[in-house]
Design an enzyme around this catalytic site. Sequence first.
Site, PDB file in Angstrom:
ATOM      1  N   LYS A 153       4.570  23.069 -13.973  1.00 30.95           N
ATOM      2  CA  LYS A 153       3.699  21.946 -13.625  1.00 30.95           C
ATOM      3  C   LYS A 153       3.564  21.833 -12.106  1.00 30.95           C
ATOM      4  O   LYS A 153       2.467  21.584 -11.590  1.00 30.95           O
ATOM      5  CB  LYS A 153       4.227  20.632 -14.215  1.00 30.95           C
ATOM      6  CG  LYS A 153       3.288  19.465 -13.902  1.00 30.95           C
ATOM      7  CD  LYS A 153       3.360  18.319 -14.865  1.00 30.95           C
ATOM      8  CE  LYS A 153       2.319  17.252 -14.494  1.00 30.95           C
ATOM      9  NZ  LYS A 153       2.414  16.053 -15.329  1.00 30.95           N
TER      10      LYS A 153
ATOM     11  N   HIS B   6      -5.021  13.153 -27.442  1.00 30.64           N
ATOM     12  CA  HIS B   6      -5.306  11.756 -27.096  1.00 30.64           C
ATOM     13  C   HIS B   6      -6.229  11.110 -28.122  1.00 30.64           C
ATOM     14  O   HIS B   6      -6.071   9.931 -28.459  1.00 30.64           O
ATOM     15  CB  HIS B   6      -5.969  11.675 -25.714  1.00 30.64           C
ATOM     16  CG  HIS B   6      -4.998  11.817 -24.576  1.00 30.64           C
ATOM     17  ND1 HIS B   6      -5.381  12.262 -23.333  1.00 30.64           N
ATOM     18  CD2 HIS B   6      -3.666  11.563 -24.494  1.00 30.64           C
ATOM     19  CE1 HIS B   6      -4.321  12.283 -22.538  1.00 30.64           C
ATOM     20  NE2 HIS B   6      -3.275  11.868 -23.216  1.00 30.64           N
TER      21      HIS B   6
ATOM     22  N   HIS C 219      -4.459  18.195 -25.116  1.00 33.00           N
ATOM     23  CA  HIS C 219      -4.460  16.759 -24.844  1.00 33.00           C
ATOM     24  C   HIS C 219      -5.769  16.052 -25.170  1.00 33.00           C
ATOM     25  O   HIS C 219      -5.764  14.857 -25.434  1.00 33.00           O
ATOM     26  CB  HIS C 219      -4.080  16.486 -23.386  1.00 33.00           C
ATOM     27  CG  HIS C 219      -2.595  16.569 -23.155  1.00 33.00           C
ATOM     28  ND1 HIS C 219      -1.863  17.721 -23.380  1.00 33.00           N
ATOM     29  CD2 HIS C 219      -1.684  15.636 -22.753  1.00 33.00           C
ATOM     30  CE1 HIS C 219      -0.589  17.487 -23.098  1.00 33.00           C
ATOM     31  NE2 HIS C 219      -0.454  16.235 -22.715  1.00 33.00           N
TER      32      HIS C 219
ATOM     33  N   ARG D 120       0.814  -1.233   0.000  1.00 27.72           N
ATOM     34  CA  ARG D 120       0.000   0.000   0.000  1.00 27.72           C
ATOM     35  C   ARG D 120       0.837   1.267   0.000  1.00 27.72           C
ATOM     36  O   ARG D 120       0.409   2.309   0.502  1.00 27.72           O
ATOM     37  CB  ARG D 120      -0.965   0.020   1.181  1.00 27.72           C
ATOM     38  CG  ARG D 120      -1.977  -1.123   1.172  1.00 27.72           C
ATOM     39  CD  ARG D 120      -3.118  -0.892   2.138  1.00 27.72           C
ATOM     40  NE  ARG D 120      -3.937  -2.085   2.237  1.00 27.72           N
ATOM     41  CZ  ARG D 120      -3.750  -3.029   3.168  1.00 27.72           C
ATOM     42  NH1 ARG D 120      -2.807  -2.890   4.069  1.00 27.72           N
ATOM     43  NH2 ARG D 120      -4.538  -4.084   3.195  1.00 27.72           N
TER      44      ARG D 120
ATOM     45  N   GLU E  46      -6.348  16.588  -9.033  1.00 26.42           N
ATOM     46  CA  GLU E  46      -7.028  16.903 -10.291  1.00 26.42           C
ATOM     47  C   GLU E  46      -8.529  17.109 -10.132  1.00 26.42           C
ATOM     48  O   GLU E  46      -9.327  16.496 -10.831  1.00 26.42           O
ATOM     49  CB  GLU E  46      -6.764  15.803 -11.332  1.00 26.42           C
ATOM     50  CG  GLU E  46      -7.077  16.274 -12.739  1.00 26.42           C
ATOM     51  CD  GLU E  46      -6.563  15.316 -13.804  1.00 26.42           C
ATOM     52  OE1 GLU E  46      -6.454  14.126 -13.520  1.00 26.42           O
ATOM     53  OE2 GLU E  46      -6.290  15.797 -14.908  1.00 26.42           O
TER      54      GLU E  46
ATOM     55  N   ARG F 132      -5.910  21.646 -12.279  1.00 27.52           N
ATOM     56  CA  ARG F 132      -4.905  20.794 -12.903  1.00 27.52           C
ATOM     57  C   ARG F 132      -5.270  20.442 -14.336  1.00 27.52           C
ATOM     58  O   ARG F 132      -4.422  20.113 -15.154  1.00 27.52           O
ATOM     59  CB  ARG F 132      -4.731  19.517 -12.064  1.00 27.52           C
ATOM     60  CG  ARG F 132      -3.593  18.637 -12.515  1.00 27.52           C
ATOM     61  CD  ARG F 132      -3.161  17.712 -11.388  1.00 27.52           C
ATOM     62  NE  ARG F 132      -2.186  16.739 -11.838  1.00 27.52           N
ATOM     63  CZ  ARG F 132      -1.431  16.019 -11.020  1.00 27.52           C
ATOM     64  NH1 ARG F 132      -1.549  16.169  -9.730  1.00 27.52           N
ATOM     65  NH2 ARG F 132      -0.561  15.148 -11.485  1.00 27.52           N
TER      66      ARG F 132
ATOM     67  N   LYS G  89       1.139  11.415 -10.883  1.00 24.05           N
ATOM     68  CA  LYS G  89       0.199  10.530 -11.585  1.00 24.05           C
ATOM     69  C   LYS G  89       0.941   9.288 -12.045  1.00 24.05           C
ATOM     70  O   LYS G  89       1.966   9.377 -12.730  1.00 24.05           O
ATOM     71  CB  LYS G  89      -0.372  11.232 -12.811  1.00 24.05           C
ATOM     72  CG  LYS G  89      -1.525  12.140 -12.527  1.00 24.05           C
ATOM     73  CD  LYS G  89      -2.196  12.451 -13.845  1.00 24.05           C
ATOM     74  CE  LYS G  89      -3.227  13.523 -13.742  1.00 24.05           C
ATOM     75  NZ  LYS G  89      -3.864  13.751 -15.060  1.00 24.05           N
TER      76      LYS G  89
ATOM     77  N   GLU H  46       5.548  19.422 -24.915  1.00 23.17           N
ATOM     78  CA  GLU H  46       5.059  19.698 -23.554  1.00 23.17           C
ATOM     79  C   GLU H  46       5.742  20.946 -22.979  1.00 23.17           C
ATOM     80  O   GLU H  46       5.127  21.700 -22.229  1.00 23.17           O
ATOM     81  CB  GLU H  46       5.299  18.497 -22.631  1.00 23.17           C
ATOM     82  CG  GLU H  46       4.589  17.214 -23.045  1.00 23.17           C
ATOM     83  CD  GLU H  46       3.090  17.179 -22.680  1.00 23.17           C
ATOM     84  OE1 GLU H  46       2.608  18.099 -22.006  1.00 23.17           O
ATOM     85  OE2 GLU H  46       2.405  16.224 -23.111  1.00 23.17           O
TER      86      GLU H  46
ATOM     87  N   HIS I 280       3.233  10.678 -28.672  1.00 26.56           N
ATOM     88  CA  HIS I 280       2.418  11.516 -27.792  1.00 26.56           C
ATOM     89  C   HIS I 280       2.591  13.023 -28.031  1.00 26.56           C
ATOM     90  O   HIS I 280       1.628  13.752 -28.238  1.00 26.56           O
ATOM     91  CB  HIS I 280       2.715  11.172 -26.327  1.00 26.56           C
ATOM     92  CG  HIS I 280       1.955  12.012 -25.348  1.00 26.56           C
ATOM     93  ND1 HIS I 280       0.595  11.911 -25.176  1.00 26.56           N
ATOM     94  CD2 HIS I 280       2.365  13.010 -24.511  1.00 26.56           C
ATOM     95  CE1 HIS I 280       0.194  12.783 -24.259  1.00 26.56           C
ATOM     96  NE2 HIS I 280       1.249  13.468 -23.843  1.00 26.56           N
TER      97      HIS I 280
ATOM     98  N   ASN J 116      -3.985  19.880 -19.514  1.00 19.83           N
ATOM     99  CA  ASN J 116      -4.476  19.097 -20.642  1.00 19.83           C
ATOM    100  C   ASN J 116      -4.608  19.915 -21.918  1.00 19.83           C
ATOM    101  O   ASN J 116      -5.174  19.435 -22.897  1.00 19.83           O
ATOM    102  CB  ASN J 116      -5.819  18.457 -20.292  1.00 19.83           C
ATOM    103  CG  ASN J 116      -5.662  17.381 -19.236  1.00 19.83           C
ATOM    104  OD1 ASN J 116      -4.674  16.647 -19.243  1.00 19.83           O
ATOM    105  ND2 ASN J 116      -6.608  17.306 -18.320  1.00 19.83           N
TER     106      ASN J 116
END
Lengths: 382, 382
Positions: free
Chosen positions: B240, B265, B261, B135, B250, B254, B157, B199, B280, B258
């Site tokens: 960032k 995506h 994105h 955990r 998020e 946040r 993330k 980015e 990407h 994107n």
Amino acid sequence: MADTVVTECVSEQAEKNVNVDLGSRSYDIRIGRGLLETAGSEIATLLPGARLAVVTDETVAGIHLKPFSASLTAAGLDHTVITVPAGESTKCFREFEHLCDEILAARLERGDAVVALGGGVVGDLTGFAAAAVRRGMAFVQVPTTLLAQVDSSVGGKTGINSRHGKNLIGAFHQPAVVLADTAILDTLPTRDFRSGYAEVAKYGLLGDADFFAWLEDNWKAVFAGGVERDEAVARSCQAKADVVAADELESGGRALLNLGHTFGHALESAVSYETERLVHGEGVSIGMMLAHEFSERLGLIGQDTVERVHKHLSDVGLPVHVQDIPGQLPPAQTFMDIIAQDKKVSRGALTFILTRGIGEAFVEKDVDPALVSDFLREKLEL
Amino acid sequence: MADTVVTECVSEQAEKNVNVDLGSRSYDIRIGRGLLETAGSEIATLLPGARLAVVTDETVAGIHLKPFSASLTAAGLDHTVITVPAGESTKCFREFEHLCDEILAARLERGDAVVALGGGVVGDLTGFAAAAVRRGMAFVQVPTTLLAQVDSSVGGKTGINSRHGKNLIGAFHQPAVVLADTAILDTLPTRDFRSGYAEVAKYGLLGDADFFAWLEDNWKAVFAGGVERDEAVARSCQAKADVVAADELESGGRALLNLGHTFGHALESAVSYETERLVHGEGVSIGMMLAHEFSERLGLIGQDTVERVHKHLSDVGLPVHVQDIPGQLPPAQTFMDIIAQDKKVSRGALTFILTRGIGEAFVEKDVDPALVSDFLREKLEL
């Protein structure tokens, strides 16, 4: 007529509430008879407009899904039911993947919620999936066993088993609410109820001598149902909530909750988790006895305390000696190996929960492995 | 001689540090040339006595494992190396299970650490395993691509892909430290460096007009290496980090990250993530162009702004039109379906990052799907 009204009021007030204080992750545990039938409105109030994925197992579904689902529908909650196999082997990577996929297939979005309707296995697996899908979905626990109501549904620990051991893969993921319907427990086999009761007794033994004394007087009523059962569940949840609030991520004091569990887990592992031989609470019961006997060996408590614990656990029908486990057990060295790989080991030193009396357990981080080994050898040879 | 000493001092001082301010989960991102060789002492200072599991992929291992491992050994850090296959398909349940098992097999305990040495794939998979094993194990990121240094290694993330989409299963798990060695980027193929640069440009476009102007003047030096590269990486990480500190999980702001994105995506998904056709950053570049063109369509910015973005992205060699993607693309409706299943959708409304000018992006949560559909149809038919 007036009497009837009063009785109804008492019955309404009998619903208990335990708040788990974790800042922005705080939540309530509601405890009472018949909560399954009001679950829909509780959830709709808390998560308005949420769509739900209800995860349950085949056994629980057969008994409790219909009224629960009806309650959700009555509250206008759109929901998908996902059924997983019953039993500990469900807490595996394959079922985890399967469940995550099913939750995504239900097209739940951020703001929707995953509901666990079941015992510890369903709660642990579902909680981990809820933690992982979209990096965290809202989560609701509806525990259907005493063990889940007083232990696994409180505190946010979720997870699955690995081939290296139980609960080694998971997340801390707090629910939005826990709904503990104590009437559900009427349907539990006695052995399952008793197994959960071992954890109830544990809360008394680890930190609340008054509660342990109360249990000695009231355990029959707790088994029979009614207000004493609700009281026992609420005090247990409160005890765990207090420990968890002080140490959410298990960096220190939360280890107290492991009273009886280091030995207990080793026993479960030694019988390969064959539930015909030993279920979790039975392992905890024997483990708690061993923790008290070991504390006595170290001169921390007297023989009278050991005998008092022995009497209560025996009275309720829980096993108290390793010899109570049917079949052959491995030698002491095997237990030592299991304990060494236990996740509560820190940098090679053995950590045990010992006690200075009823309600006075403490964390001892530097126990000499040789003492434990000698003690276990003796107990196994009795 | 005096000059030489000064130069050395400047060189020492050239190592940059960005603090990600997340309360008890705060950590530093160290940026500079040659950090791989000093990684051992950095980690040993931060996690004294920790045993490490170093996770890397076959490609990275061939180039960077030897000096990294030597640095750990020199600092007295006992470590196990776990190698996973290179490529996006590694971010799957099977590799997640395999990696968790390998980390447990290395008998890491609480207080030990998992290290990701690689690009975004290694970082995302390893971070999720570090979050899940026991955990939550301590986690160190050593990103080896520009994309990983400025994006995926900042913000916590982690995750893997599901058959329902990318990054849909994971955890927020912050590292203890990020070591971004910018000299490593000398070994990157130009296409990979360029993809990461998309980015970098994004941080200017979304919130820092000065940085975008600086990039217009200095991008050649950033590509060539040296102090400008370190500066670009540090300003990107800082940008960032600021957004992440304000919205760790998020829930709101946040989403600004994107920019480009949602379209990006969808393009990656439309080509089935075939990296021969689109990587990407290339998707992000085209996506950022689309976001600016869509903002112009809505009257938020003028044609001059669109042209300025177009010029810079073209100058560095990034694709700027959907037509720059080799091969056939699906119809607009397919893109709309992909966008609808994107995890950034909330309760059916389309959320897009739009802009009011260079450095002035904002989150628009209520975009009319019909407008997006018409816009995409037009762009695809050009």
